[in-house]
Motif scaffolding. Sequence first.
Motif, mmCIF file in Angstrom:
data_model
loop_
_atom_site.group_PDB
_atom_site.id
_atom_site.type_symbol
_atom_site.label_atom_id
_atom_site.label_comp_id
_atom_site.label_asym_id
_atom_site.label_seq_id
_atom_site.Cartn_x
_atom_site.Cartn_y
_atom_site.Cartn_z
ATOM 1 N N ASP A 46 81.368 15.486 46.073
ATOM 2 C CA ASP A 46 80.629 14.510 46.874
ATOM 3 C C ASP A 46 79.744 15.199 47.903
ATOM 4 O O ASP A 46 78.606 14.790 48.129
ATOM 5 C CB ASP A 46 81.593 13.553 47.589
ATOM 6 C CG ASP A 46 82.272 12.589 46.631
ATOM 7 O OD1 ASP A 46 81.778 12.408 45.491
ATOM 8 O OD2 ASP A 46 83.309 12.011 47.036
ATOM 9 N N ALA A 47 80.261 16.254 48.532
ATOM 10 C CA ALA A 47 79.500 16.956 49.568
ATOM 11 C C ALA A 47 78.284 17.678 49.004
ATOM 12 O O ALA A 47 77.256 17.794 49.669
ATOM 13 C CB ALA A 47 80.397 17.945 50.308
ATOM 14 N N THR A 48 78.387 18.164 47.760
ATOM 15 C CA THR A 48 77.318 18.981 47.188
ATOM 16 C C THR A 48 76.480 18.259 46.139
ATOM 17 O O THR A 48 75.439 18.765 45.735
ATOM 18 C CB THR A 48 77.908 20.241 46.527
ATOM 19 O OG1 THR A 48 78.775 19.845 45.461
ATOM 20 C CG2 THR A 48 78.651 21.090 47.544
ATOM 21 N N GLY A 49 76.954 17.103 45.680
ATOM 22 C CA GLY A 49 76.244 16.390 44.626
ATOM 23 C C GLY A 49 76.481 16.960 43.245
ATOM 24 O O GLY A 49 75.831 16.555 42.281
ATOM 25 N N ASP A 50 77.420 17.892 43.111
ATOM 26 C CA ASP A 50 77.727 18.505 41.819
ATOM 27 C C ASP A 50 78.923 17.780 41.212
ATOM 28 O O ASP A 50 80.072 18.129 41.453
ATOM 29 C CB ASP A 50 78.030 19.987 41.996
ATOM 30 C CG ASP A 50 78.325 20.701 40.676
ATOM 31 O OD1 ASP A 50 78.408 20.031 39.619
ATOM 32 O OD2 ASP A 50 78.486 21.934 40.701
ATOM 33 N N HIS A 51 78.627 16.743 40.410
ATOM 34 C CA HIS A 51 79.667 15.937 39.786
ATOM 35 C C HIS A 51 79.819 16.245 38.295
ATOM 36 O O HIS A 51 80.159 15.371 37.499
ATOM 37 C CB HIS A 51 79.372 14.444 39.987
ATOM 38 C CG HIS A 51 79.487 14.015 41.403
ATOM 39 N ND1 HIS A 51 78.415 14.001 42.268
ATOM 40 C CD2 HIS A 51 80.562 13.607 42.125
ATOM 41 C CE1 HIS A 51 78.816 13.589 43.453
ATOM 42 N NE2 HIS A 51 80.117 13.352 43.401
ATOM 43 N N GLN A 52 79.590 17.503 37.924
ATOM 44 C CA GLN A 52 79.723 17.891 36.523
ATOM 45 C C GLN A 52 81.127 17.521 36.025
ATOM 46 O O GLN A 52 82.137 17.716 36.721
ATOM 47 C CB GLN A 52 79.480 19.402 36.385
ATOM 48 C CG GLN A 52 79.393 19.843 34.971
ATOM 49 C CD GLN A 52 79.037 21.318 34.834
ATOM 50 O OE1 GLN A 52 79.263 21.855 33.785
ATOM 51 N NE2 GLN A 52 78.498 21.970 35.836
ATOM 52 N N TRP A 53 81.198 17.014 34.812
ATOM 53 C CA TRP A 53 82.447 16.476 34.280
ATOM 54 C C TRP A 53 83.592 17.471 34.263
ATOM 55 O O TRP A 53 84.751 17.080 34.384
ATOM 56 C CB TRP A 53 82.217 15.874 32.899
ATOM 57 C CG TRP A 53 81.809 16.868 31.838
ATOM 58 C CD1 TRP A 53 80.537 17.244 31.518
ATOM 59 C CD2 TRP A 53 82.678 17.613 30.983
ATOM 60 N NE1 TRP A 53 80.560 18.190 30.507
ATOM 61 C CE2 TRP A 53 81.869 18.421 30.154
ATOM 62 C CE3 TRP A 53 84.055 17.678 30.816
ATOM 63 C CZ2 TRP A 53 82.380 19.281 29.205
ATOM 64 C CZ3 TRP A 53 84.582 18.548 29.863
ATOM 65 C CH2 TRP A 53 83.744 19.334 29.068
ATOM 66 N N ILE A 54 83.311 18.762 34.129
ATOM 67 C CA ILE A 54 84.403 19.747 34.097
ATOM 68 C C ILE A 54 85.143 19.820 35.434
ATOM 69 O O ILE A 54 86.246 20.356 35.497
ATOM 70 C CB ILE A 54 83.935 21.148 33.667
ATOM 71 C CG1 ILE A 54 82.913 21.715 34.643
ATOM 72 C CG2 ILE A 54 83.422 21.133 32.249
ATOM 73 C CD1 ILE A 54 82.546 23.167 34.368
#
Length: 160
Positions: A46-54
């Motif tokens: 959430d903080a970085t916007g990196d919501h990659q499924w892994i």
Amino acid sequence: MTDQLTPQTEGRVFQGTGDLYDAIGTHVGYSSWHEVGQGRVNEFADATGDHQWIHVDVPRAADGPFGGTIAHGYLTLSMVPMLVWEVMRIDGLSMEVNYGAEKVRFPAPVPVGSRVRAGVELLSLIPAGDGHRLISRVTVEREGGDKPVCVVDTVSYLVA
């Protein structure tokens, strides 16, 4: 600044840069073990916007290449200051700031639920401006792992 460091129950305390010079080239010690849970991974996403499924999709990741979700490499890197503060503290400074990082690598993943710790080796202390640059090699390992999960040479700027 040293007054903002987390309290230590263990670890090495240096009295200024003079003590550090004597320790260059040595391994200072290890932090305690810290669990990397799914909640922490989700907050980092959430903080970085990196919501990659892994990292965040538990059902999909269970069928993925790692058999479950894994921590972001940069989450592991972001834990380095906390882990290092458990290993060592430098008293007698008016300021200590992160100056940068060199040679960052993530040789192995951190499966969610794993525990990690850091070892710290002091590589060099170089006069710079009104202070010194301290370069430390921080190796983060996963409990039971056969390879480090993060290796980074951190650069700190120290002012007495």
